[in-house]
Motif scaffolding. Sequence first.
Motif, PDB file in Angstrom:
ATOM      1  N   THR A 183     -16.501   1.314  10.666  1.00 52.38           N
ATOM      2  CA  THR A 183     -15.935   0.324   8.629  1.00 52.38           C
ATOM      3  C   THR A 183     -16.468   0.755   7.561  1.00 52.38           C
ATOM      4  O   THR A 183     -16.179   2.077   7.509  1.00 52.38           O
ATOM      5  N   ASP A 184     -17.268   0.631   7.188  1.00 56.53           N
ATOM      6  CA  ASP A 184     -17.728   0.695   5.907  1.00 56.53           C
ATOM      7  C   ASP A 184     -18.599   1.732   6.335  1.00 56.53           C
ATOM      8  O   ASP A 184     -19.599   3.240   6.251  1.00 56.53           O
ATOM      9  N   THR A 242     -14.282   3.161   5.452  1.00 54.29           N
ATOM     10  CA  THR A 242     -13.359   2.269   4.358  1.00 54.29           C
ATOM     11  C   THR A 242     -14.094   2.360   3.532  1.00 54.29           C
ATOM     12  O   THR A 242     -15.392   3.467   2.837  1.00 54.29           O
ATOM     13  N   THR A 273     -12.545  -8.575  14.523  1.00 49.43           N
ATOM     14  CA  THR A 273     -12.008  -8.621  12.683  1.00 49.43           C
ATOM     15  C   THR A 273     -12.097  -7.328  12.898  1.00 49.43           C
ATOM     16  O   THR A 273     -13.648  -6.638  13.036  1.00 49.43           O
ATOM     17  N   SER A 331     -13.043  -4.945   8.985  1.00 50.29           N
ATOM     18  CA  SER A 331     -12.274  -4.874   7.753  1.00 50.29           C
ATOM     19  C   SER A 331     -12.370  -3.585   7.656  1.00 50.29           C
ATOM     20  O   SER A 331     -13.112  -2.598   7.485  1.00 50.29           O
ATOM     21  N   HIS A 332     -11.455  -3.437   6.294  1.00 52.62           N
ATOM     22  CA  HIS A 332     -10.719  -2.052   5.535  1.00 52.62           C
ATOM     23  C   HIS A 332     -11.193  -2.111   4.240  1.00 52.62           C
ATOM     24  O   HIS A 332     -10.179  -1.818   3.407  1.00 52.62           O
ATOM     25  N   ASP A 358      -8.279  -6.826   5.747  1.00 50.17           N
ATOM     26  CA  ASP A 358      -8.983  -6.936   6.540  1.00 50.17           C
ATOM     27  C   ASP A 358      -7.431  -6.993   8.044  1.00 50.17           C
ATOM     28  O   ASP A 358      -6.426  -7.606   7.435  1.00 50.17           O
ATOM     29  N   SER A 360     -11.329 -14.322   4.586  1.00 47.54           N
ATOM     30  CA  SER A 360     -11.461 -13.053   4.191  1.00 47.54           C
ATOM     31  C   SER A 360     -11.737 -13.424   2.959  1.00 47.54           C
ATOM     32  O   SER A 360     -10.858 -14.254   2.100  1.00 47.54           O
ATOM     33  N   THR A 361     -11.754 -12.188   2.047  1.00 44.00           N
ATOM     34  CA  THR A 361     -11.525 -12.169   0.172  1.00 44.00           C
ATOM     35  C   THR A 361     -11.329 -10.573   0.191  1.00 44.00           C
ATOM     36  O   THR A 361     -11.006 -10.682  -0.815  1.00 44.00           O
ATOM     37  N   ALA A 362     -10.522 -10.256   1.333  1.00 44.60           N
ATOM     38  CA  ALA A 362      -9.985  -8.945   0.991  1.00 44.60           C
ATOM     39  C   ALA A 362      -8.431  -9.581   0.971  1.00 44.60           C
ATOM     40  O   ALA A 362      -7.175 -10.384   0.771  1.00 44.60           O
ATOM     41  N   LYS A 366      -4.198  -9.349   4.591  1.00 42.79           N
ATOM     42  CA  LYS A 366      -5.049 -10.366   5.630  1.00 42.79           C
ATOM     43  C   LYS A 366      -3.915  -9.538   7.004  1.00 42.79           C
ATOM     44  O   LYS A 366      -2.759 -10.519   6.199  1.00 42.79           O
TER      45      LYS A 366
END
Length: 536
Positions: free
Chosen positions: A62-63, A146, A317, A319-320, A325, A368-370, A373
């Motif tokens: 992840t981040d 990420t 999930t 997230s990248h 995502d 999701s705001t990416a 998807k």
Amino acid sequence: MTSSISRRSFLAQGGALVGSSALGSSLLLAGCGGSSNSQAAIGVSDKERPKMPSGIQFGDITDNRAIIWSRSDRNAQMIVEYDTSERFNNASRIVGPVASDATDFTTRVDLNGLPTGQSVFVRVRYVDPENSRIESETIAGQFRTTPAPDATRAVRFHWSGDQCGQGWGINTDFGGMKIYEAMRLRDPDFFIHNGDTIYADGPILAQATAENGQVWRNLVTEEVSKVAETLKEFRGRHAYNMLDANFRKFATQVPQVWQWDDHEVTNNYSASKDLSADARYTEKSIATLTTRGRRAFLEYAPMRYYKQSEPQRIYRTISHGPLLDVFMVDMRSYRGPNSTNLQTAEDASSAFMGRDQVEWLIAALKASTATWKVISADMPIGLNVGDGKNAQGEALWEALANGNDGVPLGRELEMARLLSSIKAVPNVVWITTDVHYCAAHYYDPAQARYTNFSPFWEFVAGPMNAGAFGPGVLDKTFGPTAVFSKAPLIQNSSPFAGYQFFGEVNIDPRTKAMKVELFNLDGVSQFAQTLPAVGV
């Protein structure tokens, strides 16, 4: 190479981690500065030192977090050092869990507090719990966390699956599992192992005859010489794949995200699987084999275990950063029995992902705001994948499709509900493997019997060092068209024939466009499709 983040800033973020040596158990540990310069004890023989037969792996990045995985050959304590400089001038040192036979000597730590959008350098070794000067070799690697929300770095990831199947194992004369080296050279941010990480039901013998008459010579271990039934045999299947030098080199540089399908247990298994007539198995209970296969998978997968209420959960999930995502789904654990797949209403017998997982996926996609998807599915949506016939001669089905090209029935009802529920969610793409060839499918409601969904793409890759098959037949219920496919003329073609494939996704940070490309085991492009992002 030195990271742009200051050393003080990095260390201030902390080196806390969770180290887990057994499923569902964890120990909170704190990191400390400094690097290890200890010397092995003088006069200690090589036999006395721990070994690392499966290398190291990184997973579920992840981040600011990362799983660090490895395996000893005996009771030994895992030591992890990490830094943002490959010189390890100011490394954090983690005293991790002690490897034991309870988990086949696999261990992992869950690093957190890592810097976003940075390269992280890692060293792993094992030490004797009674004498820290008796230690293993040290294996080094690196990965990238990420991207930050304001990052201008492009995103690149790979996916494939179906590994060491149909008796085509590790052939060192051929160069081993060469597809891993082809992927490594393209330097992806991460790799999705899309399922069939092993073939527990497929014995690997010393040699096999390929389609061209050539002899394929396998590396063989005791555990792969028969179908897996015991926990030791399931574990041995995973350990076998990690004997490949290409994989071990790849795993030190490319983080992985694993999911599973059927061959981690046995072919096409569901509650209706009957092994009573299969003389290869003395253990006939699917429930028992599933328990053992799942445990071995979770021990060897470099994945972050879910919360204590469901520690064996595989769907999740990843997230990248702001561009991507990834939604890892599990089409095996919650399905009803393989059947004629013609139910007219959703119920337990028609379940595929299951109601809870589908509701999770719908909610996660909507939230999701990416920009993109990506749904990583272990089986394709529209391909007819059969599972033989019942006593009445009726076709049984392994996947979603039921071969009738009509309105949704059976497991298609669950997919219809999912697709209609996410109709307003933009930039959804599906990726999958399972069928042992590569393809690009476009699903268009204008061509479908069920029309309440938005058009989408599904891209198919694989296999990787397994028999090649196909192409399959598409069920028209959701209006798919095979825009591209590449499959062998001879079914179960060996890796000699070259029909081994991986997929690559590139997302441009400037235009937000996604390019999906399919490559063979030599890294040669077979097909590419660029998808513009909607609503950006």
